[in-house]
Scaffold this motif. Structure first.
Motif, PDB file in Angstrom:
ATOM      1  N   ASP A  99      -1.466  17.711  -6.172  1.00 50.38           N
ATOM      2  CA  ASP A  99      -0.419  17.523  -7.172  1.00 50.38           C
ATOM      3  C   ASP A  99      -0.785  16.531  -8.260  1.00 50.38           C
ATOM      4  N   GLY A 100      -1.723  15.624  -7.958  1.00 46.36           N
ATOM      5  CA  GLY A 100      -1.996  14.534  -8.882  1.00 46.36           C
ATOM      6  C   GLY A 100      -0.908  13.481  -8.805  1.00 46.36           C
ATOM      7  N   SER A 101      -0.961  12.526  -9.706  1.00 43.70           N
ATOM      8  CA  SER A 101       0.002  11.429  -9.711  1.00 43.70           C
ATOM      9  C   SER A 101       1.186  11.746 -10.609  1.00 43.70           C
ATOM     10  N   SER A 102       2.387  11.400 -10.139  1.00 42.42           N
ATOM     11  CA  SER A 102       3.594  11.591 -10.952  1.00 42.42           C
ATOM     12  C   SER A 102       3.875  10.384 -11.842  1.00 42.42           C
ATOM     13  N   THR A 103       3.073   9.333 -11.706  1.00 36.02           N
ATOM     14  CA  THR A 103       3.280   8.114 -12.484  1.00 36.02           C
ATOM     15  C   THR A 103       2.566   8.223 -13.826  1.00 36.02           C
ATOM     16  N   GLY A 104       3.314   8.456 -14.878  1.00 35.67           N
ATOM     17  CA  GLY A 104       2.724   8.556 -16.199  1.00 35.67           C
ATOM     18  C   GLY A 104       2.879   7.298 -17.030  1.00 35.67           C
ATOM     19  N   PHE A 105       3.735   6.382 -16.569  1.00 40.89           N
ATOM     20  CA  PHE A 105       4.028   5.164 -17.331  1.00 40.89           C
ATOM     21  C   PHE A 105       4.111   4.004 -16.349  1.00 40.89           C
ATOM     22  N   LEU A 106       3.412   2.928 -16.640  1.00 42.05           N
ATOM     23  CA  LEU A 106       3.399   1.773 -15.751  1.00 42.05           C
ATOM     24  C   LEU A 106       3.463   0.493 -16.582  1.00 42.05           C
ATOM     25  N   PHE A 107       4.455  -0.360 -16.263  1.00 42.96           N
ATOM     26  CA  PHE A 107       4.510  -1.668 -16.928  1.00 42.96           C
ATOM     27  C   PHE A 107       3.477  -2.586 -16.290  1.00 42.96           C
ATOM     28  N   VAL A 108       2.624  -3.166 -17.115  1.00 40.72           N
ATOM     29  CA  VAL A 108       1.546  -4.035 -16.636  1.00 40.72           C
ATOM     30  C   VAL A 108       1.749  -5.407 -17.264  1.00 40.72           C
ATOM     31  N   ASP A 109       2.060  -6.381 -16.431  1.00 39.39           N
ATOM     32  CA  ASP A 109       2.359  -7.713 -16.924  1.00 39.39           C
ATOM     33  C   ASP A 109       1.141  -8.362 -17.570  1.00 39.39           C
ATOM     34  N   ASP A 116       0.814  -1.214   0.000  1.00 44.18           N
ATOM     35  CA  ASP A 116       0.000   0.000   0.000  1.00 44.18           C
ATOM     36  C   ASP A 116       0.849   1.264   0.000  1.00 44.18           C
ATOM     37  N   GLU A 117       2.072   1.190   0.529  1.00 43.96           N
ATOM     38  CA  GLU A 117       2.985   2.328   0.398  1.00 43.96           C
ATOM     39  C   GLU A 117       3.387   2.516  -1.065  1.00 43.96           C
ATOM     40  N   LEU A 118       3.619   1.408  -1.767  1.00 43.05           N
ATOM     41  CA  LEU A 118       3.920   1.481  -3.199  1.00 43.05           C
ATOM     42  C   LEU A 118       2.757   2.118  -3.953  1.00 43.05           C
ATOM     43  N   GLU A 119       1.544   1.712  -3.624  1.00 43.30           N
ATOM     44  CA  GLU A 119       0.369   2.281  -4.292  1.00 43.30           C
ATOM     45  C   GLU A 119       0.272   3.776  -4.040  1.00 43.30           C
ATOM     46  N   ALA A 120       0.568   4.198  -2.798  1.00 46.16           N
ATOM     47  CA  ALA A 120       0.534   5.628  -2.482  1.00 46.16           C
ATOM     48  C   ALA A 120       1.564   6.390  -3.307  1.00 46.16           C
ATOM     49  N   MET A 121       2.739   5.796  -3.514  1.00 48.34           N
ATOM     50  CA  MET A 121       3.769   6.437  -4.318  1.00 48.34           C
ATOM     51  C   MET A 121       3.345   6.528  -5.781  1.00 48.34           C
ATOM     52  N   GLN A 122       2.617   5.529  -6.242  1.00 45.89           N
ATOM     53  CA  GLN A 122       2.147   5.554  -7.624  1.00 45.89           C
ATOM     54  C   GLN A 122       1.090   6.637  -7.832  1.00 45.89           C
ATOM     55  N   VAL A 123       0.165   6.765  -6.874  1.00 44.73           N
ATOM     56  CA  VAL A 123      -0.928   7.711  -7.065  1.00 44.73           C
ATOM     57  C   VAL A 123      -0.537   9.130  -6.653  1.00 44.73           C
ATOM     58  N   TRP A 124       0.575   9.301  -5.954  1.00 46.50           N
ATOM     59  CA  TRP A 124       1.105  10.636  -5.665  1.00 46.50           C
ATOM     60  C   TRP A 124       2.528  10.682  -6.203  1.00 46.50           C
ATOM     61  N   ASN A 125       3.558  10.626  -5.318  1.00 42.09           N
ATOM     62  CA  ASN A 125       4.940  10.485  -5.774  1.00 42.09           C
ATOM     63  C   ASN A 125       5.787   9.934  -4.641  1.00 42.09           C
ATOM     64  N   THR A 126       6.892   9.299  -5.003  1.00 45.98           N
ATOM     65  CA  THR A 126       7.723   8.588  -4.032  1.00 45.98           C
ATOM     66  C   THR A 126       8.296   9.518  -2.972  1.00 45.98           C
TER      67      THR A 126
END
Length: 355
Positions: A224-234, A174-184
């Motif tokens: 700020d929105g999310s800083s994740t603009g690109f995500l590899f999805v298996d 869930d910390e990873l998810e928070a970093m994805q939806v905001w920023n690390t």
């Protein structure tokens, strides 16, 4: 520590000088590589040092040697030494522990294999999903890694070019998810008083259960929105809709359950701020973008999905880590199929099923 046949160990000496400034004459545990990677050895890093540190908590401070150019300059870029960084890793030290755990050394070498084989480099603010515990021998909630500037080691200019020390930190799902939806960086700075010096503690619980951290992350995402603009999805698939004389079937976007919940939050953090979001699979790319109306188009293996505000709200509200078919009213010619995600260990055994 050094290969005695090398007369000019510019890069190695630069790392030693940074550590000498921090730790003085304190001698670390050092683990060198016997067979060089370029000669068929298994470990790409030339060495790893581990310092037994007592403040602010007893921990091991690992520092790698090998991502930068340790000896003579070989790369063409005069401004950057090798990949431009060395990794550090702070791990909670157990009472009476006189040698650093082998799994941590292996983890750092695995990071070396990833960088050397892929060419992808780490930068402060990056994250990496390990798809399982970062230490397979431990019962831990830490299943991913975040990367931040080491708080005690600053950027350094060397005769071979510039380098920085990037620290890894074990994080929860869930910390990873928070970093994805905001920023690390934002998430880590919000949690720093609960994770001093960003020391990895295999026994710690997620900081996302702490109201203060939750509030800061929520405010950051909204502002700020999310800083994740690109995500590899298996697990990513696409089946175009079919049109017949009397009926038209919707197109189907397939996602794995593991990515489903995060995907909805990412759309909420990107599209309303007119930022694109791209999911990349092995053979398919799906790009979401803001639009006055909702719909999709397909060309040369790339699918573009335009979303208005009502579509963003509907998709983010319906995406859950649960297998099934999602019928969309805001985009009648598109449905989303969620399939199970099977998490496997290094031996290929399924250790967890999501969905």
């Amino acid at each position: 520590m050094k290969n005695e046949e090398e007369e000019q160990a510019y890069g190695w000496d630069a790392i030693d000088q940074s550590l000498s400034t921090l730790y003085g004459d304190f001698e670390p545990k050092h683990y060198g590589t016997l067979i060089p990677y370029e000669l068929g050895g298994h470990d790409p890093l030339k060495g790893i040092s581990a310092y037994a540190v007592n403040e602010p908590l007893p921990h091991w401070h690992f520092v790698t040697y090998g991502f930068t150019e340790l000896y003579e300059k070989e790369s063409e870029d005069p401004d950057i030494s090798g990949y431009g960084f060395e990794l550090t890793f702070r791990l909670m030290r157990q009472s009476g522990e006189e040698e650093p755990p082998a799994w941590a050394l292996n983890l750092l070498q695995n990071m070396g294999r990833y960088v050397f084989n892929s060419g992808n480099v780490f930068r402060p603010g990056d994250y990496l999903d390990a798809n399982g515990p970062i230490c397979l021998q431990a019962e831990t909630e830490l299943t991913a890694l975040a990367f931040i500037q080491d708080p005690a080691l600053s950027l350094r200019e060397t005769p071979n070019g510039r380098m920085e020390f990037i620290q890894m930190l074990g994080i929860t799902a869930d910390e990873l998810e928070a970093m994805q939806v905001w920023n690390t960086i934002g998430v880590l700075e919000s949690a720093v008083k609960y994770i001093p010096c960003f020391i990895t503690d295999l026994e710690r619980e997620s900081v996302m259960h702490i109201p203060e951290v939750q509030e800061k992350v929520q405010d950051g995402m909204e502002n700020d929105g999310s800083s994740t603009g690109f995500l590899f999805v298996d697990q990513l698939g696409w089946e175009p809709g079919k049109k017949s004389l009397f009926r038209r079937t919707p197109a189907i976007l397939t996602l794995g359950a593991k990515q489903a919940a995060a995907a909805g939050k990412l759309l909420t953090g990107r599209i309303p701020k007119h930022r694109e979001l791209t999911f990349a699979g092995r053979e398919l790319t799906v790009q979401f973008r803001a639009g006055d109306t909702s719909g999709w188009s397909e060309e040369n293996g790339k699918v573009t999905i335009s979303l208005d505000q009502s579509a963003v709200e509907e998709i983010s509200g319906k995406l859950e880590p649960k297998k099934g078919q999602i019928i969309l009213t805001s985009i009648p010619n598109l449905s989303i199929h969620i399939i199970e995600t099977k998490i496997k260990d290094q031996d290929g055994h399924v250790v967890k099923v999501i969905g």
